[in-house]
Design an enzyme around this catalytic site. Structure first.
Site, PDB file in Angstrom:
ATOM      1  N   ARG A 124      79.397  56.682  72.877  1.00  0.00           N
ATOM      2  CA  ARG A 124      79.300  57.980  73.582  1.00  0.00           C
ATOM      3  C   ARG A 124      79.470  59.181  72.648  1.00  0.00           C
ATOM      4  NH1 ARG A 124      82.234  55.213  77.661  1.00  0.00           N
ATOM      5  NH2 ARG A 124      80.772  54.552  79.263  1.00  0.00           N
ATOM      6  N   LYS A 146      69.171  69.522  67.556  1.00  0.00           N
ATOM      7  CA  LYS A 146      68.206  68.785  68.383  1.00  0.00           C
ATOM      8  C   LYS A 146      68.023  67.409  67.767  1.00  0.00           C
ATOM      9  CE  LYS A 146      65.199  72.202  70.532  1.00  0.00           C
ATOM     10  NZ  LYS A 146      63.842  72.755  70.565  1.00  0.00           N
ATOM     11  N   GLU A 188      57.074  75.974  58.235  1.00  0.00           N
ATOM     12  CA  GLU A 188      58.225  76.331  59.084  1.00  0.00           C
ATOM     13  C   GLU A 188      58.899  77.603  58.561  1.00  0.00           C
ATOM     14  OE1 GLU A 188      58.944  74.944  61.933  1.00  0.00           O
ATOM     15  OE2 GLU A 188      58.050  72.953  61.869  1.00  0.00           O
ATOM     16  N   LYS A 230      67.638  80.856  62.069  1.00  0.00           N
ATOM     17  CA  LYS A 230      67.789  79.792  63.070  1.00  0.00           C
ATOM     18  C   LYS A 230      69.205  79.814  63.648  1.00  0.00           C
ATOM     19  CE  LYS A 230      66.740  75.244  64.519  1.00  0.00           C
ATOM     20  NZ  LYS A 230      65.966  74.035  64.358  1.00  0.00           N
ATOM     21  N   GLU A 240      68.462  75.745  74.537  1.00  0.00           N
ATOM     22  CA  GLU A 240      67.094  76.228  74.802  1.00  0.00           C
ATOM     23  C   GLU A 240      66.827  76.554  76.276  1.00  0.00           C
ATOM     24  OE1 GLU A 240      64.012  74.528  72.273  1.00  0.00           O
ATOM     25  OE2 GLU A 240      62.570  74.895  73.854  1.00  0.00           O
ATOM     26  N   ARG A 244      65.709  80.360  72.378  1.00  0.00           N
ATOM     27  CA  ARG A 244      65.475  79.315  71.365  1.00  0.00           C
ATOM     28  C   ARG A 244      64.035  78.820  71.382  1.00  0.00           C
ATOM     29  NH1 ARG A 244      69.278  74.238  69.418  1.00  0.00           N
ATOM     30  NH2 ARG A 244      67.772  73.439  67.919  1.00  0.00           N
ATOM     31  N   ASN A 248      59.587  77.559  68.747  1.00  0.00           N
ATOM     32  CA  ASN A 248      58.436  76.665  68.939  1.00  0.00           C
ATOM     33  C   ASN A 248      57.108  77.350  68.664  1.00  0.00           C
ATOM     34  OD1 ASN A 248      59.820  74.324  69.736  1.00  0.00           O
ATOM     35  ND2 ASN A 248      60.231  75.273  71.711  1.00  0.00           N
ATOM     36  N   HIS A 251      54.079  75.314  67.857  1.00  0.00           N
ATOM     37  CA  HIS A 251      54.420  73.905  68.067  1.00  0.00           C
ATOM     38  C   HIS A 251      53.751  73.273  69.285  1.00  0.00           C
ATOM     39  CE1 HIS A 251      57.210  74.614  64.862  1.00  0.00           C
ATOM     40  NE2 HIS A 251      57.675  73.380  64.915  1.00  0.00           N
ATOM     41  N   HIS A 255      52.111  70.059  68.298  1.00  0.00           N
ATOM     42  CA  HIS A 255      52.499  68.728  68.799  1.00  0.00           C
ATOM     43  C   HIS A 255      51.310  68.004  69.422  1.00  0.00           C
ATOM     44  CE1 HIS A 255      57.102  69.579  69.119  1.00  0.00           C
ATOM     45  NE2 HIS A 255      56.774  69.107  67.948  1.00  0.00           N
ATOM     46  N   HIS A 270      53.452  67.148  60.197  1.00  0.00           N
ATOM     47  CA  HIS A 270      53.931  68.076  61.228  1.00  0.00           C
ATOM     48  C   HIS A 270      53.632  69.533  60.847  1.00  0.00           C
ATOM     49  CE1 HIS A 270      56.508  69.787  64.305  1.00  0.00           C
ATOM     50  NE2 HIS A 270      57.156  70.467  63.371  1.00  0.00           N
TER      51      HIS A 270
HETATM   52  N1  GLY Z   1      62.695  73.070  65.978  1.00  0.00           N
HETATM   53  C1  GLY Z   1      62.941  73.959  67.017  1.00  0.00           C
HETATM   54  C2  GLY Z   1      64.383  74.019  67.429  1.00  0.00           C
HETATM   55  O1  GLY Z   1      65.242  73.472  66.763  1.00  0.00           O
HETATM   56  O2  GLY Z   1      64.675  74.581  68.449  1.00  0.00           O
END
Ligand code: GLY
Length: 371
Positions: A124, A146, A188, A230, A240, A244, A248, A251, A255, A270
Site C-alpha cells: 500500500r 504521476k 518537453e 513544473k 490535475e 496542471r 499536456n 500531448h 499520445h 514520445h
Molecule cells: N507530464 C505532465 C504532468 O506531469 O502533469
C-alpha cells in the site's frame, strides 16, 4: 559544475527536492542519508542503463554503507504493462523487501512510471527516489508524482499520484543518449517555454544548438528552469483538477499518434509525437482565432530547427483522422463527450479549451495532412 541546484516542490507532507548537477556522486553524498529511512535500496533499471550508469551508482551507494539489490527490466515502452508490474512486484517480494526500504527508479520515463506505480501499491505504498537518465524524464516524467502503465487502449490509462522522496538529476548522463533521443526530450523543454514563459522561449531560440550539443551548464539551466515551472504548477494543482492540464500541451495529439504508430510497430519517440502535437496545437489555436499567425509560425519554426518532426507528413506514414478521434475518446481531459485541448493565445501563455467537437477536429486534421 560546483553548485548543486536545488528546487523544492512544496506539497506539505509529500514535499521533496530536485537536485541538479553534473556529478551524481556529489549529489548522492550530500543528500542520500537524509532521504532514506534505512540503508537498503532496490535499484530498478533497464538494459540500456545497466551497462554504464548502474555500476557507478551501485558503487557510490555501497561505498556509503548502503546495501543495494538491482533489478534489470527490458528497455522500451512495452515494460509499462500489467505483466511487467506483476513480475517486478513478485521479484521484489522474493527478495523480502520491507516497508522501510526504498525503490530507486534509475532510467527514463518508462522506468520512472513503472517503478513509481509499483512503489505506490506494494504494501500500500513505500518510498521511492527518481534518478532520471533522459532529458524527457529529467524535465517532466520524474517530477510531479504521476505514475502509471499503458493498456492496449492507450497510454497511462492506469496509474496513481505518488510523489518520490527526491529527484536526483545528473545532466552528464545525457551524454550516453543517441542524438535522436536528446532532440525528442528537448520537445518537453520547448513545451514549458511555449506554455508559460516567453523569455525562456527567447532564451531557447538563442541557445538551442548548444543545449542540443549538451553544453553542461546550459543544459542544467534549461533543466532547472523547466523543473521550476513544473514545480510551480504541481504545487498549485497536484492531482490535475485544473491548471496542471496545461502541461499536456501537444500531448493529446501526441499520445494519439504514439498509440497508432507504435501499435503498427514503426516506432515514434514520445517527444517526437509531442513535437508534432505542439505544432498541431499551434495550428488549431490559430484556426480558432486564439493566437496570431506570427505566434504559430514562431512555434513551428523552433520545433523544425531543433530537428523534431513538425508535421504529420514528416512521418512518412498515413494516419487517419478517424483513428485519432477514437484515441481522443480515451483522453483523461475529455468531459461531457467532447474534447479538451491545451491551446495557446500567445507564446508563453496556454489555455484549457473545452467543448471541441469530433467533427471540427476531424476536418481540422484532414486539412493538416491526415487522411
Ligand atoms: N507530464 C505532465 C504532468 O506531469 O502533469
Amino acid at each position: 559544475m560546483n553548485e548543486i541546484k536545488e528546487i523544492k516542490i512544496d506539497l506539505k507532507d509529500n514535499s521533496y527536492k530536485i537536485f541538479i548537477n553534473d556529478d551524481i556522486e556529489k549529489i548522492l553524498i550530500n543528500s542520500i542519508e537524509k532521504i532514506l529511512s534505512r540503508p537498503r535500496v532496490f535499484i530498478i533499471t533497464d538494459e540500456n542503463v545497466a551497462g554504464f550508469i548502474l555500476p557507478k551508482i551501485k558503487k557510490i551507494f555501497e561505498d556509503g554503507g548502503i546495501e543495494t539489490k538491482s533489478i534489470i527490466i527490458q528497455s522500451g515502452e512495452k515494460s509499462k504493462s500489467f505483466e511487467s508490474l506483476e513480475k517486478l512486484i513478485r521479484e521484489l517480494l522474493s527478495y523480502k523487501i520491507e516497508r522501510q526500504d526504498t525503490l530507486i527508479a534509475l532510467g527514463g520515463g518508462v522506468i520512472g512510471d513503472l517503478v513509481g506505480f509499483t512503489s505506490s501499491i506494494i504494501y500500500r505504498g513505500i518510498n521511492f527516489i527518481q534518478i532520471p537518465t533522459t532529458i524527457l524524464s529529467q524535465v517532466d516524467s520524474a517530477v510531479g508524482g504521476k505514475t502509471g502503465i499503458n493498456l492496449e487502449e492507450g497510454k497511462n490509462l492506469v496509474g496513481s499520484f505518488h510523489q518520490p522522496k527526491a529527484v536526483i538529476t545528473d545532466v552528464s548522463f545525457l551524454r550516453t543518449l543517441p542524438k535522436r533521443e536528446i532532440i525528442a526530450g528537448y520537445a518537453e523543454i520547448l513545451k514549458y517555454s511555449i506554455l508559460g514563459d516567453k523569455d525562456f522561449f527567447n532564451w531557447l531560440e538563442v541557445n538551442q544548438e548548444e543545449i542540443l550539443n549538451l553544453n553542461s551548464s546550459l543544459v542544467a539551466e534549461a533543466v532547472e528552469k523547466s523543473c521550476i515551472m513544473k514545480a510551480e504548477i504541481v504545487e498549485k494543482d497536484e492531482k490535475e483538477k485544473g491548471k496542471r492540464a496545461l502541461l499536456n500541451l501537444g500531448h493529446t495529439f501526441g499520445h494519439a499518434l504514439e498509440s497508432k504508430i507504435n501499435k503498427d510497430g514503426q516506432g515514434i519517440l514520445h517527444g517526437e509525437a509531442v513535437g508534432i502535437g505542439i505544432c498541431l496545437a499551434a495550428e488549431l489555436s490559430f484556426k480558432m482565432n486564439l493566437c496570431s499567425m506570427e505566434n504559430k509560425e514562431q512555434i513551428i519554426k523552433i520545433i523544425k530547427e531543433s530537428g523534431l518532426p513538425s508535421h504529420i507528413t514528416d512521418l512518412g506514414t498515413e494516419i487517419h483522422a478517424e483513428e485519432m478521434i477514437i484515441n481522443f475518446s480515451l483522453d483523461k481531459k475529455r468531459k461531457d463527450n467532447s474534447n479538451t485541448f491545451i491551446l495557446i493565445d500567445d507564446i508563453g501563455s496556454a489555455i484549457i479549451k473545452d467543448g471541441i467537437s469530433d467533427d471540427y477536429l476531424k476536418s481540422f486534421m484532414i486539412s493538416n495532412g491526415f487522411k
